[in-house]
Motif scaffolding. Structure first.
Motif, mmCIF file in Angstrom:
data_model
loop_
_atom_site.group_PDB
_atom_site.id
_atom_site.type_symbol
_atom_site.label_atom_id
_atom_site.label_comp_id
_atom_site.label_asym_id
_atom_site.label_seq_id
_atom_site.Cartn_x
_atom_site.Cartn_y
_atom_site.Cartn_z
ATOM 1 N N GLU A 117 0.671 -1.103 0.164
ATOM 2 C CA GLU A 117 0.077 0.032 -0.120
ATOM 3 C C GLU A 117 0.802 1.243 0.020
ATOM 4 O O GLU A 117 1.786 1.470 0.876
ATOM 5 C CB GLU A 117 -0.930 0.086 1.291
ATOM 6 C CG GLU A 117 -1.821 1.223 1.127
ATOM 7 C CD GLU A 117 -3.145 0.953 2.284
ATOM 8 O OE1 GLU A 117 -3.429 1.865 2.868
ATOM 9 O OE2 GLU A 117 -3.254 -0.393 2.660
ATOM 10 N N GLY A 118 0.454 2.198 -0.927
ATOM 11 C CA GLY A 118 1.216 3.511 -0.909
ATOM 12 C C GLY A 118 2.672 3.329 -1.509
ATOM 13 O O GLY A 118 3.544 4.196 -1.290
ATOM 14 N N ASP A 153 0.414 0.904 -6.036
ATOM 15 C CA ASP A 153 -0.497 0.309 -5.024
ATOM 16 C C ASP A 153 -1.303 1.535 -4.479
ATOM 17 O O ASP A 153 -0.460 2.200 -3.551
ATOM 18 C CB ASP A 153 0.105 -0.646 -4.177
ATOM 19 C CG ASP A 153 -1.025 -1.521 -3.378
ATOM 20 O OD1 ASP A 153 -2.235 -0.552 -3.122
ATOM 21 O OD2 ASP A 153 -0.867 -2.613 -2.843
ATOM 22 N N GLY A 202 -3.774 1.529 -2.141
ATOM 23 C CA GLY A 202 -4.383 0.832 -0.962
ATOM 24 C C GLY A 202 -5.246 -0.345 -1.546
ATOM 25 O O GLY A 202 -4.728 -1.290 -1.835
ATOM 26 N N ALA A 203 -6.399 -0.019 -1.743
ATOM 27 C CA ALA A 203 -7.427 -1.000 -2.091
ATOM 28 C C ALA A 203 -7.407 -0.890 -3.666
ATOM 29 O O ALA A 203 -7.945 -2.059 -4.011
ATOM 30 C CB ALA A 203 -8.808 -0.888 -1.358
ATOM 31 N N ASP A 209 -2.047 -7.185 3.161
ATOM 32 C CA ASP A 209 -0.541 -7.167 2.614
ATOM 33 C C ASP A 209 0.049 -8.295 3.247
ATOM 34 O O ASP A 209 0.674 -8.968 2.106
ATOM 35 C CB ASP A 209 0.042 -5.937 2.782
ATOM 36 C CG ASP A 209 -0.567 -4.787 1.806
ATOM 37 O OD1 ASP A 209 -1.270 -5.166 0.842
ATOM 38 O OD2 ASP A 209 -0.156 -3.529 2.180
#
Length: 157
Positions: A23-24, A68, A70-71, A120
């Protein structure tokens, strides 16, 4: 011996890891493996059905890079794949692999969007779609096994 080599290659292709998206962050990945293309129908506009080409085991390599959010993930992908013929049929009968050397390659580029499910650190899944372009090249040299029918010229009135 040949089957042992193919089983070993298949096993190593299954061990390749996909890009690790966190994520991120940006991610990049590469993978490759073996593929078994389906039989190709050969149709000629002026003649109709002309035969089939059976394909041997081929290869498939790709690289991908993305971000990425997040979702949601957004990525690009470039792939190169190909195979050689394993014989086939024409209207004149069957031909063997060594009677014609037919090869195909495909180069493709895609943009994909995916919605991730799961953490993750654990088991994950995703659902997504994409759009892209591909260029397939089939090289079929003229041989005695493949007949050619002259096409009559057409004139407009």
């Amino acid at each position: 011996m040949k089957s042992r080599i193919l089983i070993g290659l298949a096993a190593t292709s299954m061990l390749s890891t996909a890009a690790q998206a966190r994520e991120g962050s940006f991610y990049i990945g590469a993978d490759g493996g073996l593929m078994q293309p389906e039989t190709s129908d050969v149709d000629l506009d002026s003649v109709g059905p002309a035969g089939e080409i059976e394909w041997g085991i081929g290869y498939d390599f790709d690289v991908d890079a993305g971000y990425d959010f997040g979702a949601f993930r957004l990525e690009t992908e470039a792939a190169y794949k190909g195979a050689n013929d394993d014989g086939g049929t024409t209207r004149n009968g069957e031909f063997e692999d060594d009677e014609a050397s037919i090869d195909f390659t495909t180069l493709s580029f895609m943009v994909n969007g995916m919605v991730d499910f799961g953490r993750d650190e654990g088991l994950q899944g995703f659902l997504g779609g994409g759009a892209g372009v591909a260029r397939t090249k089939c090289i079929c040299p003229a041989t005695r096994s493949i007949s050619r029918t002259p096409t009559p010229a057409s004139h407009g009135s």
